[in-house]
Design a protein around this motif. Structure first.
Motif, mmCIF file in Angstrom:
data_model
loop_
_atom_site.group_PDB
_atom_site.id
_atom_site.type_symbol
_atom_site.label_atom_id
_atom_site.label_comp_id
_atom_site.label_asym_id
_atom_site.label_seq_id
_atom_site.Cartn_x
_atom_site.Cartn_y
_atom_site.Cartn_z
ATOM 1 N N GLN A 6 0.680 -1.115 0.077
ATOM 2 C CA GLN A 6 0.121 0.010 0.128
ATOM 3 C C GLN A 6 0.884 1.237 -0.051
ATOM 4 O O GLN A 6 0.666 2.436 -0.303
ATOM 5 N N GLN A 7 1.994 1.239 0.513
ATOM 6 C CA GLN A 7 3.010 2.304 0.651
ATOM 7 C C GLN A 7 3.628 2.691 -0.627
ATOM 8 O O GLN A 7 4.185 3.763 -1.031
ATOM 9 N N SER A 8 3.367 1.769 -1.658
ATOM 10 C CA SER A 8 3.903 1.889 -3.069
ATOM 11 C C SER A 8 3.082 3.095 -3.848
ATOM 12 O O SER A 8 1.875 2.743 -3.988
ATOM 13 N N HIS A 9 3.715 4.075 -4.065
ATOM 14 C CA HIS A 9 3.004 5.052 -4.770
ATOM 15 C C HIS A 9 3.231 5.447 -6.470
ATOM 16 O O HIS A 9 3.402 6.468 -6.948
ATOM 17 N N ALA A 67 8.911 0.383 -2.825
ATOM 18 C CA ALA A 67 8.356 -0.298 -1.627
ATOM 19 C C ALA A 67 9.617 -0.993 -1.110
ATOM 20 O O ALA A 67 10.637 -1.396 -2.050
#
Length: 864
Positions: free
Chosen positions: A227-230, A271
């Motif tokens: 989820q922290q991958s943008h 990530a």
């Protein structure tokens, strides 16, 4: 040599890319522990897994529309439920096993051929589906590289401007393809083959479905990313398609390792790496493994459904019936069992299970089970090749090793899940005993380049996995000799060395095996050596080897042979093997291996329906090419009103002092000049000249080997034929039939009638009138295309050959008809095989350069 290098070059390229990818992965993951990877996999939210599963279902549903469009393209639409099954099963196997055209194509061939599709139509379907997939990739890549390179370049931190020409080239190619399909309505021709271009609506559907397919496939992995991958979805799709393109070029099954390396290299920094690895593992399981399991179950249910009558008699099913596709599935399952054992031997077992084993079992049992498990795994990889070749020894060894592996899996780490899978594989293997019938030596079977590469890849992957799982161990000399319940690294090293030694020993045995048989034309002494086999045969076709224009492959017992000729790349065997029937399966497989060794196509011409299952096991497609006529001599008579023409011919010729004589073998030399005159006059009166291979030609040595039937009229010979007699007086026939064009009318009718009467009086059972090409082919709408074309030629091809007239002439003798088949590799190869077949029959004798080369090779071989 250049052709052989080109043949193995793609496989070597794939091996190099795979090794490079493994090296990169090992370097990249060297900072992580095995437990960290497992933790990152378990940390993926349930919501993400659920959405990814739903997206996978949607993607595979979309894939079924490829085949629906392809059926419309070939002009043979099918109900969606049928198309959905074959498409899902085909794509699930193709995605996981790799070699999409081979794996998916073989599954499609299995289904579509049973639904009345011709091999050419099936080839078109496979090409249409593959093209649609790559058109979607090209369209999306061109959009990403031409229209939105700016945002992607910003996120990557590098400029994509140098790649814009590639995008322009892709969109130009797409536009040209669409324009040609819109403007050109005539089919494309290449080497006599025609390919109709898709209509514009289908072209639009190709672009839409292809693009949506890639977007859904990418969305599965995108949903599993941390989820922290943008990372934006367009950037992700660019990297995703690049990874799949690299995996496709490598030819590694499923792009394994190559795809992951590309994704990790491109997404590094977006990530934590261990979370990216967990997402990739989950993607492999959801998009590849789960559909493969479902497809295997669907395929099994389909096979059981179409054989539901046999299922009602379970005992007979288990003892005498296995679907044709099951042996191939057993090959895959045996190879997969070897993979499981090697990978299990490379990874550390659960500490809780080891503690339980420590309490109840001694350490030597655990050590021995772990070592034997990996050796058995390598043995199963090798035995899978033997199962593919239908070897009896491979079947028994596989059953024994699978049985042993069940216990080794339990005692090395209490891997009961592994044992259950192995039990199921053993249960599937045991009922299939009759499909593994060859008595050949296991070590005498050659391994192809693809098999060698596959085994090396599995072994290398297991070693890499073990090194990664035990990367925190300090590798020292005393580590090899450390024995303890918690010493999993030493056990892995010893097991890997054991598996590698098994592979090395098999490789040495392969290098020391007997050299490949080199086909040469038989000399006179060779023909004399096999003459007793010909004379003892219950059929007359084996006499065709005495023409001397064919090579022959001896059987393992020395009491059988297979005759064949070579034209172009087609290695054409004439009829079935001759001699000891127990040699037949092994002879057929040896012939196929001989063809593969020389880069040829395996072809069998004029085979009977009695042993068609053997040719299906070879992976060949069957085409009916005609029917052969047999006259029951016990029932033959010229009495009755329907036989008036025969009676008149006999009475007229005998009234004019005509008679038939049977001259013993060796009589041709004394009357050779008369026979030569008749033969030359007969050949001159007909177009095309002498034939060969499956038809006799005028040759003194050939005529002297058999008795001769001659018709004398007015003191001179006006017709003759060589008489072919089988062993046990089962069959009588003629091959070379010649008569003077100005001879008495009905002389050939007279010759046939008198020969049949003579054969009946001498105790022969039947008379073989030979094959009528294209007779008896089904021409209804659901019949294969070859049957419909052949039926059309049979009815309206009198300008090329009097097919119908030949059938009508033989019908006067009231024969029984038996079908004859041509076995070929199928697909687009079949038309080229037919051309080679026509060429090899249309000439005789060693006249051309290729045949002189065979003669020279024979002399050199005899000199050596």
């Amino acid at each position: 040599m250049f052709k052989r290098i080109l043949h193995i070059l793609p496989g070597l390229l794939g091996l190099v890319l795979f090794v490079a990818a493994m090296a990169f992965l090992h370097h990249l993951l060297s900072q992580f522990k095995y437990a960290e990877i497992v933790h990152s996999l378990r940390a993926i939210p349930t919501r993400s897994l659920t959405i990814a599963t739903l997206l996978t279902i949607s993607a595979y549903w979309l894939l079924t529309l490829y085949d629906q469009m392809a059926c419309l393209y070939v002009g043979n639409p099918l109900p969606y439920r049928r198309v959905a099954l074959v498409s899902y099963v085909g794509y699930a196997f193709a995605n996981s096993v790799g070699l999409a055209n081979l794996a998916g194509g073989s599954i499609r061939f299995r289904f579509y051929i049973s639904w009345g599709f011709s091999p050419i139509d099936i080839t078109k379907i496979v090409l249409f589906c593959g093209l649609s997939l790559w058109l979607g990739l090209a369209l999306l890549m061109s959009v990403l590289l031409c229209w939105i390179p700016g945002p992607i370049s910003h996120q990557l931190g590098m400029s994509l401007a140098p790649l814009r020409p590639i995008g322009i080239a892709l969109i130009t190619g797409i536009a040209i393809y669409a324009l040609v399909c819109t403007v050109r309505r005539k089919p494309l021709s290449w080497r006599g083959l025609e390919l109709q271009l898709p209509a514009p609506p289908l072209v639009v559907s190709q672009f839409i479905l292809g693009s949506l397919d890639w977007l859904l496939c990418g969305a599965v992995l995108y949903q599993l990313l941390p989820q922290q991958s943008h990372i934006s979805f367009p950037l992700f799709m660019a990297v995703f398609m690049l990874g799949h393109a690299a995996g496709g070029v490598s030819q590694v099954p499923g792009g394994l390792g190559v795809f992951e390396s590309t994704m990790l290299l491109a997404l590094d920094g977006t990530a934590p790496r261990q979370q990216l690895i967990g997402a990739l593992l989950a993607y492999r399981a959801i998009y590849y493994l789960l559909p493969l399991i479902g497809a295997s179950a669907a395929l099994a249910i389909h096979e059981l459904t179409i054989q539901r009558k046999q299922i009602r008699q379970i005992g007979r099913v288990l003892s005498s019936w296995v679907p044709p596709v099951v042996p191939q599935v057993l090959v895959f399952s045996t190879f997969f069992a070897g993979v499981i054992l090697l990978m299990s031997g490379a990874t550390p077992p659960s500490h809780d299970r080891l503690d339980w084993l420590r309490e109840y079992f001694p350490l030597p049992l655990v050590e021995a089970s772990h070592f034997l498990g990996s050796i058995i795994g390598m043995g199963l990889l090798i035995l899978a090749r033997g199962l593919q070749r239908r070897l009896d020894a491979a079947y028994w060894l596989t059953a024994i090793l699978l049985g042993l592996s069940i216990f080794t899996a339990l005692f090395k780490g209490f891997n009961y899940e592994e044992s259950i899978v192995l039990v199921l594989m053993l249960m599937a293997l045991l009922p299939a005993r009759r499909h593994f019938y060859r008595k050949a030596s296991l070590l005498s079977e050659p391994f192809t380049t693809s098999w060698v590469i596959a085994i090396v890849l599995v072994l290398a992957t297991s070693i890499w996995l073990g090194m990664f799982a035990h990367r925190n161990e300090t590798y020292a000399e005393d580590l090899w000799w450390k024995f303890a319940f918690n010493a999993s690294a030493p056990r892995f090293l010893r097991a890997s060395i054991g598996a590698a030694c098994v592979a090395l020993l098999v490789s040495i045995a392969q290098l020391l095996r007997q050299a490949e048989y080199m086909p040469v034309r038989p000399a006179a002494e060779d023909l004399e050596r096999i003459k007793p086999i010909v004379e003892s045969s219950g059929e007359t076709y084996p006499w065709m080897v005495m023409l001397g224009d064919k090579q022959f492959l001896p059987g393992p017992s020395g009491k059988s042979f297979l005759m064949f000729g070579v034209e172009g790349r087609s290695w054409i065997a004439l009829r079935e093997p001759v001699g000891a029937e127990e040699d037949y399966p092994d002879l057929l497989w040896r012939f196929r291996e001989l063809c593969e060794h020389h880069g040829g196509w395996t072809v069998f011409y004029q085979i009977s329906p009695r042993r068609l299952n053997l040719y299906i096991d070879l992976g060949l497609a069957l085409l009916k090419i005609g029917e052969e006529a047999f006259v029951d001599l016990a029932q033959f008579t010229i009495e009755g009103r329907h036989q008036r023409d025969f009676r008149q011919a006999v009475n007229r010729i005998e009234h004019e002092d005509g008679r038939m004589e049977i001259l013993p073998a060796g009589s041709a030399t004394s009357i050779l000049s008369e026979l030569k005159t008749i033969s030359d006059a007969w050949v001159e009166s007909r177009a095309g000249g002498e034939k060969g291979f499956s038809l006799g030609f005028f040759d003194e040595a050939y005529l002297n080997r058999t008795p001769l039937a001659v018709v004398r009229h007015g003191g001179r010979i006006v017709a003759f034929a060589n008489v072919l007699m089988s062993g046990g007086k089962e069959e009588l026939s003629v091959d070379l039939m010649r008569h003077l064009p100005d001879g008495p009318a009905g002389v050939m009718d007279y010759l046939f009638v008198k020969l049949m009467q003579w054969g009946r009086e001498d105790g022969y059972k039947r008379f073989n009138l030979g094959m009528t090409p294209l007779a008896g082919l089904e021409t209804h709408q659901l019949a294969p295309m070859w049957n419909r074309i052949g039926g059309l030629l049979y009815r309206h091809g009198e300008h090329f050959y009097n097919f119908k007239g030949l059938r009508q002439y033989k019908e006067k003798f009231h024969p029984q008809w038996e079908p004859r088949y041509l076995a070929t590799p199928g697909g687009l190869i079949t038309p080229r095989v037919l051309v080679d077949l026509a060429a090899i029959i249309g000439r005789k004798g060693p006249k051309n350069r290729k045949e002189r080369k065979f003669e020279l090779r024979r002399k050199l071989a005899r000199h050596v």
